[in-house]
Design a protein around this motif. Structure first.
Motif, PDB file in Angstrom:
ATOM      1  N   ASP A  91       0.815  -1.222   0.000  1.00 23.43           N
ATOM      2  CA  ASP A  91       0.000   0.000   0.000  1.00 23.43           C
ATOM      3  C   ASP A  91       0.847   1.270   0.000  1.00 23.43           C
ATOM      4  OD1 ASP A  91      -2.392  -1.446  -0.016  1.00 23.43           O
ATOM      5  OD2 ASP A  91      -2.454  -1.548   2.171  1.00 23.43           O
ATOM      6  N   GLY A  92       1.937   1.268  -0.774  1.00 21.61           N
ATOM      7  CA  GLY A  92       2.784   2.443  -0.900  1.00 21.61           C
ATOM      8  C   GLY A  92       3.804   2.623   0.211  1.00 21.61           C
ATOM      9  N   ARG A  93       3.794   1.748   1.221  1.00 15.59           N
ATOM     10  CA  ARG A  93       4.762   1.830   2.327  1.00 15.59           C
ATOM     11  C   ARG A  93       5.842   0.788   2.098  1.00 15.59           C
ATOM     12  NH1 ARG A  93       4.202   3.664   7.989  1.00 15.59           N
ATOM     13  NH2 ARG A  93       6.364   4.032   8.545  1.00 15.59           N
ATOM     14  N   GLN A  94       7.112   1.186   2.207  1.00 15.86           N
ATOM     15  CA  GLN A  94       8.220   0.258   2.010  1.00 15.86           C
ATOM     16  C   GLN A  94       8.670  -0.325   3.342  1.00 15.86           C
ATOM     17  OE1 GLN A  94      11.142   2.591  -0.148  1.00 15.86           O
ATOM     18  NE2 GLN A  94      10.456   1.661  -2.055  1.00 15.86           N
ATOM     19  N   TYR A  95       9.070  -1.602   3.299  1.00 16.37           N
ATOM     20  CA  TYR A  95       9.521  -2.330   4.473  1.00 16.37           C
ATOM     21  C   TYR A  95      10.832  -3.026   4.159  1.00 16.37           C
ATOM     22  CZ  TYR A  95       4.687  -1.769   5.960  1.00 16.37           C
ATOM     23  OH  TYR A  95       3.476  -1.246   6.311  1.00 16.37           O
ATOM     24  N   ILE A  96      11.628  -3.245   5.201  1.00 17.10           N
ATOM     25  CA  ILE A  96      12.850  -4.038   5.075  1.00 17.10           C
ATOM     26  C   ILE A  96      12.769  -5.141   6.122  1.00 17.10           C
ATOM     27  CG2 ILE A  96      14.147  -2.455   6.570  1.00 17.10           C
ATOM     28  CD1 ILE A  96      16.646  -3.197   4.901  1.00 17.10           C
ATOM     29  N   ALA A  97      13.082  -6.365   5.701  1.00 15.24           N
ATOM     30  CA  ALA A  97      12.986  -7.515   6.601  1.00 15.24           C
ATOM     31  C   ALA A  97      14.235  -8.369   6.461  1.00 15.24           C
ATOM     32  CB  ALA A  97      11.753  -8.353   6.255  1.00 15.24           C
ATOM     33  N   PHE A  98      14.660  -8.954   7.577  1.00  9.33           N
ATOM     34  CA  PHE A  98      15.804  -9.869   7.560  1.00  9.33           C
ATOM     35  C   PHE A  98      15.697 -10.816   8.740  1.00  9.33           C
ATOM     36  CE2 PHE A  98      17.053  -5.948   9.623  1.00  9.33           C
ATOM     37  CZ  PHE A  98      17.513  -6.384  10.854  1.00  9.33           C
ATOM     38  N   PRO A 146      12.442   0.234  19.990  1.00  9.55           N
ATOM     39  CA  PRO A 146      10.991   0.082  20.031  1.00  9.55           C
ATOM     40  C   PRO A 146      10.329   0.105  18.661  1.00  9.55           C
ATOM     41  CG  PRO A 146      11.691   2.178  20.981  1.00  9.55           C
ATOM     42  CD  PRO A 146      12.918   1.412  20.668  1.00  9.55           C
ATOM     43  N   GLU A 147      11.004   0.649  17.616  1.00  6.51           N
ATOM     44  CA  GLU A 147      10.411   0.651  16.293  1.00  6.51           C
ATOM     45  C   GLU A 147      10.506  -0.706  15.605  1.00  6.51           C
ATOM     46  OE1 GLU A 147      13.214   2.220  17.066  1.00  6.51           O
ATOM     47  OE2 GLU A 147      14.694   1.498  15.672  1.00  6.51           O
ATOM     48  N   ASN A 148      11.258  -1.630  16.195  1.00 13.05           N
ATOM     49  CA  ASN A 148      11.448  -2.965  15.631  1.00 13.05           C
ATOM     50  C   ASN A 148      10.288  -3.834  16.099  1.00 13.05           C
ATOM     51  OD1 ASN A 148      12.246  -5.601  15.099  1.00 13.05           O
ATOM     52  ND2 ASN A 148      14.384  -5.192  15.533  1.00 13.05           N
ATOM     53  N   ILE A 149       9.367  -4.188  15.205  1.00 10.49           N
ATOM     54  CA  ILE A 149       8.146  -4.869  15.625  1.00 10.49           C
ATOM     55  C   ILE A 149       8.390  -6.289  16.112  1.00 10.49           C
ATOM     56  CG2 ILE A 149       6.683  -3.467  14.131  1.00 10.49           C
ATOM     57  CD1 ILE A 149       6.471  -5.900  12.273  1.00 10.49           C
ATOM     58  N   ALA A 150       9.565  -6.854  15.824  1.00 12.06           N
ATOM     59  CA  ALA A 150       9.854  -8.204  16.293  1.00 12.06           C
ATOM     60  C   ALA A 150      10.642  -8.202  17.596  1.00 12.06           C
ATOM     61  CB  ALA A 150      10.632  -8.980  15.232  1.00 12.06           C
ATOM     62  N   TYR A 151      10.963  -7.032  18.085  1.00 16.85           N
ATOM     63  CA  TYR A 151      11.767  -6.925  19.302  1.00 16.85           C
ATOM     64  C   TYR A 151      10.961  -7.367  20.519  1.00 16.85           C
ATOM     65  CZ  TYR A 151      14.270  -4.627  23.128  1.00 16.85           C
ATOM     66  OH  TYR A 151      14.920  -4.340  24.282  1.00 16.85           O
ATOM     67  N   THR A 152      11.555  -8.187  21.350  1.00 19.89           N
ATOM     68  CA  THR A 152      10.912  -8.640  22.578  1.00 19.89           C
ATOM     69  C   THR A 152      11.685  -8.092  23.764  1.00 19.89           C
ATOM     70  OG1 THR A 152      10.270 -10.677  21.468  1.00 19.89           O
ATOM     71  CG2 THR A 152      10.156 -10.671  23.874  1.00 19.89           C
ATOM     72  N   PRO A 153      11.116  -7.138  24.503  1.00 21.60           N
ATOM     73  CA  PRO A 153      11.824  -6.582  25.653  1.00 21.60           C
ATOM     74  C   PRO A 153      12.228  -7.681  26.630  1.00 21.60           C
ATOM     75  CG  PRO A 153       9.879  -5.287  25.155  1.00 21.60           C
ATOM     76  CD  PRO A 153       9.817  -6.526  24.293  1.00 21.60           C
ATOM     77  N   GLY A 154      13.431  -7.561  27.174  1.00 26.30           N
ATOM     78  CA  GLY A 154      13.908  -8.541  28.137  1.00 26.30           C
ATOM     79  C   GLY A 154      14.535  -9.772  27.511  1.00 26.30           C
ATOM     80  N   LYS A 155      14.527  -9.857  26.189  1.00 27.16           N
ATOM     81  CA  LYS A 155      15.119 -11.005  25.506  1.00 27.16           C
ATOM     82  C   LYS A 155      16.102 -10.533  24.445  1.00 27.16           C
ATOM     83  CE  LYS A 155      11.388 -14.280  26.133  1.00 27.16           C
ATOM     84  NZ  LYS A 155      10.530 -15.254  25.485  1.00 27.16           N
ATOM     85  N   PRO A 156      17.167  -9.819  24.849  1.00 22.58           N
ATOM     86  CA  PRO A 156      18.138  -9.374  23.854  1.00 22.58           C
ATOM     87  C   PRO A 156      18.781 -10.566  23.158  1.00 22.58           C
ATOM     88  CG  PRO A 156      19.008  -9.086  26.054  1.00 22.58           C
ATOM     89  CD  PRO A 156      17.568  -9.506  26.206  1.00 22.58           C
ATOM     90  N   GLY A 157      19.030 -10.420  21.884  1.00 20.45           N
ATOM     91  CA  GLY A 157      19.665 -11.490  21.129  1.00 20.45           C
ATOM     92  C   GLY A 157      18.696 -12.543  20.658  1.00 20.45           C
ATOM     93  N   ALA A 158      17.389 -12.314  20.823  1.00 20.23           N
ATOM     94  CA  ALA A 158      16.408 -13.291  20.359  1.00 20.23           C
ATOM     95  C   ALA A 158      16.515 -13.441  18.847  1.00 20.23           C
ATOM     96  CB  ALA A 158      15.006 -12.845  20.744  1.00 20.23           C
ATOM     97  N   GLN A 159      16.378 -14.668  18.363  1.00 16.53           N
ATOM     98  CA  GLN A 159      16.436 -14.919  16.930  1.00 16.53           C
ATOM     99  C   GLN A 159      15.048 -14.813  16.336  1.00 16.53           C
ATOM    100  OE1 GLN A 159      18.367 -18.594  16.063  1.00 16.53           O
ATOM    101  NE2 GLN A 159      20.326 -17.912  16.821  1.00 16.53           N
ATOM    102  N   GLY A 160      14.996 -14.368  15.096  1.00 14.92           N
ATOM    103  CA  GLY A 160      13.724 -14.274  14.408  1.00 14.92           C
ATOM    104  C   GLY A 160      13.807 -13.341  13.230  1.00 14.92           C
ATOM    105  N   TYR A 161      12.649 -13.039  12.661  1.00 19.60           N
ATOM    106  CA  TYR A 161      12.566 -12.106  11.555  1.00 19.60           C
ATOM    107  C   TYR A 161      12.344 -10.709  12.112  1.00 19.60           C
ATOM    108  CZ  TYR A 161      12.408 -15.975   8.337  1.00 19.60           C
ATOM    109  OH  TYR A 161      12.739 -17.078   7.623  1.00 19.60           O
ATOM    110  N   TYR A 162      13.048  -9.760  11.563  1.00 19.71           N
ATOM    111  CA  TYR A 162      12.973  -8.377  11.989  1.00 19.71           C
ATOM    112  C   TYR A 162      12.477  -7.542  10.815  1.00 19.71           C
ATOM    113  CZ  TYR A 162      15.418 -10.151  15.945  1.00 19.71           C
ATOM    114  OH  TYR A 162      15.735 -10.868  17.058  1.00 19.71           O
ATOM    115  N   VAL A 163      11.446  -6.742  11.048  1.00 15.72           N
ATOM    116  CA  VAL A 163      10.829  -5.951   9.990  1.00 15.72           C
ATOM    117  C   VAL A 163      10.757  -4.495  10.443  1.00 15.72           C
ATOM    118  CG1 VAL A 163       8.787  -5.625   8.560  1.00 15.72           C
ATOM    119  CG2 VAL A 163       9.441  -7.939   9.288  1.00 15.72           C
TER     120      VAL A 163
END
Length: 75
Positions: free
Chosen positions: A32-39, A47-64
């Motif tokens: 919808d006209g908004r660009q995203y980057i994922a890895f 806090p802008e990282n929607i996959a970030y889990t507070p209290g779990k630094p270094g968590a593995q997963g997809y980051y968008v």
């Protein structure tokens, strides 16, 4: 650091600092006209990282990240 650059001018449109390096090649896509980057990676982010889990630094997963919207249709 992750940087998003304007393809025509080279101007930095957005950047953020990560605690570690992401793994692999990022995917860039548009919805919808908004660009995203994922890895995939083992990183912690801000806090802008929607996959970030507070209290779990270094968590593995997809980051968008949603890149800033622009008023121009050329980006």
């Amino acid at each position: 650091m992750i940087h998003a650059l304007d393809k025509d001018t080279g101007e930095t449109l957005w950047e953020t600092e990560l605690d570690a390096n992401p793994d692999g090649i990022p995917a860039v896509y548009e919805v919808d006209g908004r660009q995203y980057i994922a890895f995939y990676g083992a990183v912690s982010g801000g806090p802008e990282n929607i996959a970030y889990t507070p209290g779990k630094p270094g968590a593995q997963g997809y980051y968008v990240f949603a890149l800033p919207q622009t008023n121009s249709s050329t980006h």
